[in-house]
Design a protein around this motif. Structure first.
Motif, PDB file in Angstrom:
ATOM      1  N   PHE A  96      -1.719 -25.785 -12.491  1.00 18.06           N
ATOM      2  CA  PHE A  96      -2.025 -27.173 -12.162  1.00 18.06           C
ATOM      3  C   PHE A  96      -2.822 -27.311 -10.872  1.00 18.06           C
ATOM      4  N   SER A 101      -6.402 -32.200  -9.820  1.00 22.11           N
ATOM      5  CA  SER A 101      -6.530 -32.535  -8.408  1.00 22.11           C
ATOM      6  C   SER A 101      -5.228 -33.139  -7.902  1.00 22.11           C
ATOM      7  N   LEU A 102      -4.128 -32.758  -8.536  1.00 21.65           N
ATOM      8  CA  LEU A 102      -2.828 -33.329  -8.163  1.00 21.65           C
ATOM      9  C   LEU A 102      -2.453 -32.957  -6.728  1.00 21.65           C
ATOM     10  N   HIS A 103      -1.702 -33.851  -6.124  1.00 17.98           N
ATOM     11  CA  HIS A 103      -1.279 -33.684  -4.745  1.00 17.98           C
ATOM     12  C   HIS A 103      -0.289 -32.518  -4.613  1.00 17.98           C
ATOM     13  N   THR A 106       3.189 -33.177  -5.820  1.00 19.39           N
ATOM     14  CA  THR A 106       3.350 -33.147  -7.279  1.00 19.39           C
ATOM     15  C   THR A 106       3.399 -31.711  -7.785  1.00 19.39           C
ATOM     16  N   ILE A 109       6.778 -30.479  -7.103  1.00 18.52           N
ATOM     17  CA  ILE A 109       7.741 -31.034  -8.070  1.00 18.52           C
ATOM     18  C   ILE A 109       7.677 -30.256  -9.379  1.00 18.52           C
ATOM     19  N   LEU A 110       6.454 -30.020  -9.857  1.00 25.60           N
ATOM     20  CA  LEU A 110       6.276 -29.261 -11.100  1.00 25.60           C
ATOM     21  C   LEU A 110       6.944 -27.893 -10.986  1.00 25.60           C
ATOM     22  N   PRO A 137      18.451 -32.966 -18.445  1.00 25.18           N
ATOM     23  CA  PRO A 137      17.982 -34.194 -17.786  1.00 25.18           C
ATOM     24  C   PRO A 137      18.314 -34.226 -16.297  1.00 25.18           C
ATOM     25  N   VAL A 140      16.249 -31.783 -14.330  1.00 28.20           N
ATOM     26  CA  VAL A 140      14.865 -32.240 -14.145  1.00 28.20           C
ATOM     27  C   VAL A 140      14.807 -33.241 -12.990  1.00 28.20           C
ATOM     28  N   ILE A 141      15.766 -34.173 -12.999  1.00 24.15           N
ATOM     29  CA  ILE A 141      15.765 -35.209 -11.955  1.00 24.15           C
ATOM     30  C   ILE A 141      16.000 -34.593 -10.569  1.00 24.15           C
ATOM     31  N   VAL A 144      12.883 -32.959  -9.402  1.00 23.46           N
ATOM     32  CA  VAL A 144      11.892 -33.878  -8.841  1.00 23.46           C
ATOM     33  C   VAL A 144      12.243 -34.189  -7.379  1.00 23.46           C
TER      34      VAL A 144
ATOM     35  N   LYS B   7      -2.744 -40.688 -10.274  1.00 22.76           N
ATOM     36  CA  LYS B   7      -2.436 -39.625 -11.247  1.00 22.76           C
ATOM     37  C   LYS B   7      -1.086 -38.981 -10.952  1.00 22.76           C
ATOM     38  N   ASP B   8      -0.848 -38.719  -9.672  1.00 26.49           N
ATOM     39  CA  ASP B   8       0.416 -38.098  -9.270  1.00 26.49           C
ATOM     40  C   ASP B   8       1.603 -38.969  -9.645  1.00 26.49           C
ATOM     41  N   LEU B  16      10.145 -38.110 -15.030  1.00 27.60           N
ATOM     42  CA  LEU B  16      11.435 -38.786 -14.906  1.00 27.60           C
ATOM     43  C   LEU B  16      11.773 -39.546 -16.185  1.00 27.60           C
ATOM     44  N   ALA B  19      13.092 -37.214 -18.791  1.00 26.99           N
ATOM     45  CA  ALA B  19      14.452 -36.803 -18.436  1.00 26.99           C
ATOM     46  C   ALA B  19      15.453 -37.908 -18.784  1.00 26.99           C
TER      47      ALA B  19
END
Lengths: 167, 126
Positions: A96, A101-103, A106, A109-110, A137, A140-141, A144, B7-8, B16, B19
């Motif tokens: 990614f 161009s994700l921050h 992010t 998080i991935l 679930p 995943v949370i 994040v 996008k982010d 989320l 999930a």
């Protein structure tokens, strides 16, 4: 100092740092009591190296961290968990980072979410209990949330070490 | 600021969302269970009825064990020798497919429903 020497020094420091961070990680008790939940602090070092030095170096740091921390603080079982988690997490971050161009947050998080998914997959396999997927679930949370924290910390580290490691 | 990271934000919200959706699906498909099955190292070692109160110790290796308590149709781990004590802190289970997991002792306690657990597919007998 020569550029190569400097990169090598940074790399070594980061390997050491990621080892210490994964040890600290195992010491911090987490309120939510679900197997496999960790803060993923060692990912700070991995992300730092990925952004600062490059893909090859990030792979080196990840591999060495997984094997050395298993040797120092873990067992064969925890090794299998961390190999899968770390590989998935690193692969998705590299992919990614390259294609989007994700921050940085992010990306972090991935990485954290993929790490947790890997843990669940290994747990399902080792214990041959597919119901462990019910933890997905919540994992995943929490991924994040911890990913945001780790991403922010990595940004801070990058910012404040700009002058120290100036090339 | 927000436009720059649009996008982010979409990405994180999507993760989320998935999930949350999974969580809702998992919650809705739960049924109250009849038995608990204890597996260790992937092998089934014991099965108990949920409507019978009892307390059993599940040995693992020398000096390592978990104590399972069944009370009021619910099962939980009261004592464990593992260092993380995660299984002890988990909430009690009573619905089908809910699990108590102890990673260090490789033990899983799972709630199952009415159906006999070992039906031979060919003969239909258990």
């Amino acid at each position: 100092m020569k550029k190569e020497t400097k990169r090598f020094a940074i790399l070594s420091i980061m390997i050491g740092l990621s080892l210490v961070l994964s040890y600290v990680d195992s010491l911090i008790p987490i309120v939510v009591t679900i197997p496999g939940i960790k803060l993923g602090l060692a990912n700070i070092a991995t992300i730092y190296v990925l952004y600062r030095l490059g893909i090859k170096e990030a792979i080196i740091v990840s591999i060495l961290r997984v094997f050395l921390s298993a040797l120092l603080f873990g067992t064969v079982v925890t090794l299998s968990y961390s190999i899968v988690g770390a590989t998935l997490s690193l692969v998705i971050m590299i992919v990614f980072k390259r294609i989007s161009s994700l921050h940085m947050i992010t990306i972090s998080i991935l990485g954290a979410v993929m790490h947790n998914m890997g843990q669940i997959a290994v747990a399902m396999f080792i214990m041959s209990t597919k119901e462990i997927i019910y933890y997905l679930p919540i994992l995943v949370i929490t991924g994040v949330i911890s990913g945001i924290g780790v991403g922010l910390l990595a940004i801070l580290v990058l910012k404040y070490t700009q002058n120290i490691f100036h090339e | 600021m927000i436009r720059k990271y649009k996008k982010d934000i979409i990405f994180i919200v999507a993760i989320l969302g998935v999930a949350l959706l999974l969580f809702i699906v998992f919650q809705l498909t739960k049924k109250p269970g009849k038995y608990v099955v204890i597996t260790q190292n992937g092998k089934e070692i014991a099965k108990y009825e949920l409507n019978e109160d009892r307390q059993v110790s599940i040995p693992y290796q020398e000096g390592k064990y978990n104590v399972l308590v069944i009370r009021d149709q619910k099962a939980y781990i009261s004592t464990a020798t593992c260092p993380d004590q995660l299984c002890v802190k988990q909430r009690s289970i009573s619905k089908v497919n809910e699990t108590l997991v102890c990673l260090p002792n490789k033990m899983v306690v799972k709630v199952i429903g009415d159906e006999p657990p070992h039906v031979d597919i060919m003969s239909g007998k258990s």
